[in-house]
Design an enzyme around this catalytic site. Structure first.
Site, mmCIF file in Angstrom:
data_model
loop_
_atom_site.group_PDB
_atom_site.id
_atom_site.type_symbol
_atom_site.label_atom_id
_atom_site.label_comp_id
_atom_site.label_asym_id
_atom_site.label_seq_id
_atom_site.Cartn_x
_atom_site.Cartn_y
_atom_site.Cartn_z
ATOM 1 N N SER A 20 -2.373 0.368 -22.611
ATOM 2 C CA SER A 20 -2.814 -0.837 -23.202
ATOM 3 C C SER A 20 -3.545 -1.018 -24.379
ATOM 4 C CB SER A 20 -3.776 -1.307 -21.849
ATOM 5 O OG SER A 20 -2.864 -1.712 -20.746
ATOM 6 N N LYS A 69 -8.577 -2.291 -9.191
ATOM 7 C CA LYS A 69 -8.136 -3.315 -9.060
ATOM 8 C C LYS A 69 -8.569 -4.323 -7.919
ATOM 9 C CE LYS A 69 -3.885 -2.908 -11.785
ATOM 10 N NZ LYS A 69 -2.181 -2.994 -11.688
ATOM 11 N N ASN A 90 -6.252 -7.743 -12.325
ATOM 12 C CA ASN A 90 -6.013 -6.621 -13.333
ATOM 13 C C ASN A 90 -6.518 -7.403 -14.835
ATOM 14 O OD1 ASN A 90 -4.002 -8.578 -14.227
ATOM 15 N ND2 ASN A 90 -2.753 -7.077 -14.709
ATOM 16 N N ASP A 106 -0.145 -9.562 -12.850
ATOM 17 C CA ASP A 106 0.840 -8.434 -12.634
ATOM 18 C C ASP A 106 2.367 -9.150 -12.437
ATOM 19 O OD1 ASP A 106 -0.302 -5.819 -13.354
ATOM 20 O OD2 ASP A 106 -0.942 -5.398 -11.550
ATOM 21 N N GLY A 132 7.879 -0.603 -0.675
ATOM 22 C CA GLY A 132 6.380 -0.154 -0.744
ATOM 23 C C GLY A 132 5.552 -1.596 -0.513
ATOM 24 N N ALA A 133 4.433 -1.334 -0.136
ATOM 25 C CA ALA A 133 3.424 -2.302 0.071
ATOM 26 C C ALA A 133 2.161 -1.869 -0.484
ATOM 27 C CB ALA A 133 3.401 -2.486 1.748
ATOM 28 N N ILE A 221 9.026 -0.547 -10.874
ATOM 29 C CA ILE A 221 7.864 -1.050 -11.742
ATOM 30 C C ILE A 221 7.140 0.568 -12.227
ATOM 31 C CG2 ILE A 221 7.542 -2.915 -10.240
ATOM 32 C CD1 ILE A 221 4.891 -1.696 -9.337
ATOM 33 N N GLY A 244 10.097 -0.537 -15.464
ATOM 34 C CA GLY A 244 8.703 -0.995 -15.374
ATOM 35 C C GLY A 244 8.094 -1.160 -16.657
HETATM 36 N N1 LIG Z 1 4.901 -1.465 -14.586
HETATM 37 C C1 LIG Z 1 3.538 -2.100 -14.265
HETATM 38 O O1 LIG Z 1 2.944 -2.901 -15.103
HETATM 39 C C2 LIG Z 1 2.940 -1.530 -13.120
HETATM 40 C C3 LIG Z 1 1.863 -2.263 -12.308
HETATM 41 C C4 LIG Z 1 1.206 -1.668 -11.410
HETATM 42 C C5 LIG Z 1 1.618 -0.475 -10.698
HETATM 43 N N2 LIG Z 1 2.778 0.240 -11.457
HETATM 44 C C6 LIG Z 1 3.177 1.496 -10.800
HETATM 45 O O2 LIG Z 1 3.702 1.070 -9.422
HETATM 46 C C7 LIG Z 1 3.362 2.304 -8.519
HETATM 47 C C8 LIG Z 1 2.735 2.044 -7.506
HETATM 48 O O3 LIG Z 1 1.411 1.742 -7.624
HETATM 49 P P1 LIG Z 1 0.165 0.786 -6.957
HETATM 50 O O4 LIG Z 1 -0.856 0.589 -7.641
HETATM 51 O O5 LIG Z 1 1.009 -0.182 -6.116
HETATM 52 O O6 LIG Z 1 -0.186 2.000 -5.933
HETATM 53 P P2 LIG Z 1 -0.320 1.913 -4.445
HETATM 54 O O7 LIG Z 1 -1.354 0.768 -3.921
HETATM 55 O O8 LIG Z 1 -1.366 3.301 -4.123
HETATM 56 O O9 LIG Z 1 0.897 1.998 -3.686
HETATM 57 C C9 LIG Z 1 1.304 3.089 -3.478
HETATM 58 C C10 LIG Z 1 2.835 2.734 -2.613
HETATM 59 O O10 LIG Z 1 3.580 4.068 -2.785
HETATM 60 C C11 LIG Z 1 4.162 4.575 -1.340
HETATM 61 N N3 LIG Z 1 4.229 5.756 -1.401
HETATM 62 C C12 LIG Z 1 3.279 6.633 -2.122
HETATM 63 N N4 LIG Z 1 4.058 7.890 -1.720
HETATM 64 C C13 LIG Z 1 5.105 7.751 -0.928
HETATM 65 C C14 LIG Z 1 5.910 8.706 -0.232
HETATM 66 N N5 LIG Z 1 5.825 10.107 -0.514
HETATM 67 N N6 LIG Z 1 7.099 8.092 0.474
HETATM 68 C C15 LIG Z 1 6.909 6.748 0.810
HETATM 69 N N7 LIG Z 1 6.039 5.872 -0.002
HETATM 70 C C16 LIG Z 1 5.012 6.457 -0.597
HETATM 71 C C17 LIG Z 1 3.091 4.047 -0.488
HETATM 72 O O11 LIG Z 1 3.252 3.764 0.903
HETATM 73 P P3 LIG Z 1 2.155 3.977 2.080
HETATM 74 O O12 LIG Z 1 1.821 2.494 2.057
HETATM 75 O O13 LIG Z 1 2.890 4.369 3.094
HETATM 76 O O14 LIG Z 1 1.005 5.012 1.468
HETATM 77 C C18 LIG Z 1 2.459 2.501 -1.088
HETATM 78 O O15 LIG Z 1 3.525 1.625 -0.802
HETATM 79 C C19 LIG Z 1 2.659 3.360 -9.623
HETATM 80 O O16 LIG Z 1 3.723 4.326 -10.235
HETATM 81 C C20 LIG Z 1 1.985 2.498 -10.713
HETATM 82 O O17 LIG Z 1 1.932 3.155 -12.175
HETATM 83 C C21 LIG Z 1 3.390 -0.304 -12.464
#
Ligand SMILES: NC(=O)c1ccc[n+]([C@@H]2O[C@H](COP(=O)([O-])OP(=O)(O)OC[C@H]3O[C@@H](n4cnc5c(N)ncnc54)[C@H](OP(=O)(O)O)[C@@H]3O)[C@@H](O)[C@H]2O)c1
Length: 279
Positions: A20, A69, A90, A106, A132-133, A221, A244
């Protein structure tokens, strides 16, 4: 210091990886604005104090990244209704009276990136599948619902989290078991990975894309690497892909506008500048 010198930053823990500062400082220079955007390493138990310090330090506001966040929602003075629905902020804006407003850009970032990279996408044409959730998923799903997608199928390893998301974000959202993610792509116009799978250092996302219609769009993403294994597989079979990095660049635009008064663009030059820090 010039009286129009403006300050903003990003609070995270850790924060060294954040792109950022490079994005916002590029725009400050491009628009000839006096100001600076700085990385702020803020430990979780110091978040409240750090947010309150924005005002005496003269900051216009800040971004929030992992792990702040969700927790920040309860620490600001008001939260925009859209961010409240997502359950995370965010972006924080310091208002003229010194109060703090929490926002979430976002969803704007994801939808803007999708429209820029796949201009033929029409929200109302077909269901979408979201893998994902977590926090990122909640923003993506809110953006898709508000754009008019008739059905958003959310597949998550922990089904209860997908169910909570469906309850919070409304009727078009269907929580689906993780094991059904492959067959569940049938008829979808768009599939989005919002899990951390596929990131550098993580396992790839195991997702069979073969039941997607031929005109479908595959979005991730995750932006490190720029082309995740899922995007590479989609590209090999001729599907349109959206990475992403576009979301990251586009979510920054309205925050910059709020703090610095100019709506900047996610130009190819900026994209190349940030991509060079990833590859
Ligand atoms: N491009 C962008 O601007 C942007 C913005 C936001 C986030 N992101 C990226 O998005 C990704 C997720 O971020 P977040 O903030 O949403 O994280 P988060 O809230 O921790 O959520 C992680 C997600 O991944 C799933 N997951 C993790 N390990 C897994 C596995 N081994 N098998 C199956 N599912 C798995 C989790 O499932 P469970 O619920 O079962 O744990 C959950 O749905 C990161 O890489 C982040 O850098 C990018």
């Amino acid at each position: 210091m010039h009286t129009h010198f403006r300050l903003a930053g990003v609070m995270g823990w850790p924060i060294a990886h954040s792109r950022s500062p490079k994005i916002h400082n590029h725009w400050l220079a491009q628009h000839g604005l006096e100001g600076c955007y700085v990385p702020l390493a803020v430990a979780p138990d110091k978040l409240g104090a750090a947010l309150r310090a924005l005002v005496p330090l003269g900051f216009s506001g800040c971004n929030l990244t992992i792990p702040h966040k969700e927790k920040a929602l309860a620490l600001v003075d008001r939260v925009e209704p859209f961010a409240q629905r997502i359950g995370a902020i965010n972006c924080v804006v310091v208002e003229a009276d010194g109060s703090l407003t929490g926002k979430n850009y976002d969803a704007f970032g994801f939808i803007s990136s999708l429209k820029a990279s796949a201009p033929r996408w029409r929200a109302e044409d077909a269901p979408a599948a979201v893998i994902g959730a977590g926090g990122g998923a909640r923003a993506v799903v809110a953006g898709l619902v508000d754009a008019g997608v008739p059905e958003v199928r959310v597949f998550n390893r922990t089904l209860a989290r997908a169910q909570a998301l469906a309850q919070d974000l409304g009727a078009p959202v269907k929580a689906c078991p993780w094991e059904e993610r492959h067959a569940g792509l049938q008829g979808a116009g768009l599939v989005v990975n919002t899990t951390s799978l596929g990131m550098i250092g993580q396992l790839p996302l195991d997702l069979d894309l073969s039941s997607l219609p031929s005109g479908a769009i595959v979005a991730d993403i995750v932006y490190a690497p720029l082309e995740t294994p899922m995007l590479a597989a989609a590209r090999r079979v001729g599907l349109v892909t959206v990475d992403g990095l576009g979301m990251l660049l586009h979510q920054a635009r309205p925050a910059f506008r709020d703090w610095f008064g100019v709506m900047p663009e996610a130009t190819p030059a900026l994209r190349n500048l940030i991509a060079a820090t990833i590859e």
